[in-house]
Motif scaffolding. Sequence first.
Motif, PDB file in Angstrom:
ATOM      1  N   PHE A 231       0.850  -1.206   0.000  1.00 18.15           N
ATOM      2  CA  PHE A 231       0.000   0.000   0.000  1.00 18.15           C
ATOM      3  C   PHE A 231       0.878   1.247   0.000  1.00 18.15           C
ATOM      4  N   GLN A 232       1.901   1.252   0.835  1.00 26.60           N
ATOM      5  CA  GLN A 232       2.787   2.407   0.950  1.00 26.60           C
ATOM      6  C   GLN A 232       3.568   2.657  -0.340  1.00 26.60           C
ATOM      7  N   LYS A 233       3.888   1.580  -1.041  1.00 22.64           N
ATOM      8  CA  LYS A 233       4.603   1.720  -2.310  1.00 22.64           C
ATOM      9  C   LYS A 233       3.743   2.458  -3.332  1.00 22.64           C
ATOM     10  N   ILE A 234       2.456   2.083  -3.402  1.00 24.94           N
ATOM     11  CA  ILE A 234       1.534   2.762  -4.313  1.00 24.94           C
ATOM     12  C   ILE A 234       1.348   4.213  -3.861  1.00 24.94           C
ATOM     13  N   ARG A 235       1.271   4.414  -2.559  1.00 20.85           N
ATOM     14  CA  ARG A 235       1.103   5.771  -2.028  1.00 20.85           C
ATOM     15  C   ARG A 235       2.262   6.674  -2.448  1.00 20.85           C
ATOM     16  N   GLN A 236       3.475   6.139  -2.394  1.00 18.83           N
ATOM     17  CA  GLN A 236       4.644   6.912  -2.801  1.00 18.83           C
ATOM     18  C   GLN A 236       4.587   7.265  -4.283  1.00 18.83           C
ATOM     19  N   ARG A 237       4.075   6.347  -5.084  1.00 18.75           N
ATOM     20  CA  ARG A 237       3.950   6.614  -6.524  1.00 18.75           C
ATOM     21  C   ARG A 237       2.953   7.747  -6.760  1.00 18.75           C
ATOM     22  N   VAL A 238       1.833   7.704  -6.050  1.00 13.95           N
ATOM     23  CA  VAL A 238       0.821   8.753  -6.201  1.00 13.95           C
ATOM     24  C   VAL A 238       1.370  10.092  -5.725  1.00 13.95           C
ATOM     25  N   LEU A 239       2.051  10.095  -4.583  1.00 12.84           N
ATOM     26  CA  LEU A 239       2.637  11.330  -4.064  1.00 12.84           C
ATOM     27  C   LEU A 239       3.666  11.908  -5.030  1.00 12.84           C
TER      28      LEU A 239
END
Length: 255
Positions: A231-239
């Motif tokens: 989840f955090q990996k996807i969050r970093q991509r979005v950020l």
Amino acid sequence: MTLLQIRKLDRSFQTGKSVMKALERIDLSVNKGEFITVIGPSGCGKSTLLKIIAGLDTRHEGAVMLDNQKVSGPSIDKGFIFQEPRLFPWLTVEKNIAANLPLKEKETKEKVSELIKLVRLEGFENAYPKELSGGMAQRVSIARALLRNPKVLLLDEPFGALDAFTRSHMQEVLLDIWEKNRTTMIFVTHDIDEAIYLASRVVIMNPRPGTIREVIPIELPHPRRKTDSAFQKIRQRVLSEFEKVEENEQSEAFQ
């Protein structure tokens, strides 16, 4: 199966003597049963896009097709949830959900009862809006929108005014509804974690004029944990995409 098709969508507004372009060349396809979230900076046209899909705004260029039919106005095959519940204060929960359909009819009564159970409001059938919390009132709005089995449910920041605990609970309620009914949903939000937590795909928009910057598939099973590394990996991509948006805005501001 493709349910919604948007092609070369432009929307402009007259502001005094000038014209402001709110949306430019939007292309998006949504499959039946998908849960799409739309995020982006303020002023990027998220709500405008939702209103066009709903048929509430028809002064645009380009094509919007729902189930191979041109969207030319509001209809019962498109449910719309606003940020505030917009309930009738003089009607009970049961009657608010039924809206203008007679509860005396057995089929309507049974459907309303099913929806009350689906949105977890058993025991509040005869309560009035003033007796409900914000989250409960929004659940009534969702149930009312689902009454006529819409092909797509459009949600414009429906949890934006709720406290963090209620918002988290409402996310679970909405996911439960989606998993049971597989109603196609398009959900506008400013909250990145909420967008990733709910969606099959996250649509990221650029501002002024609003364009689609990126569409990110969320290939995580439900239930999801916001603290998980995936989840955090996807969050970093979005950020990262948001940071690029901000850099572009700052660059244009100094030109």
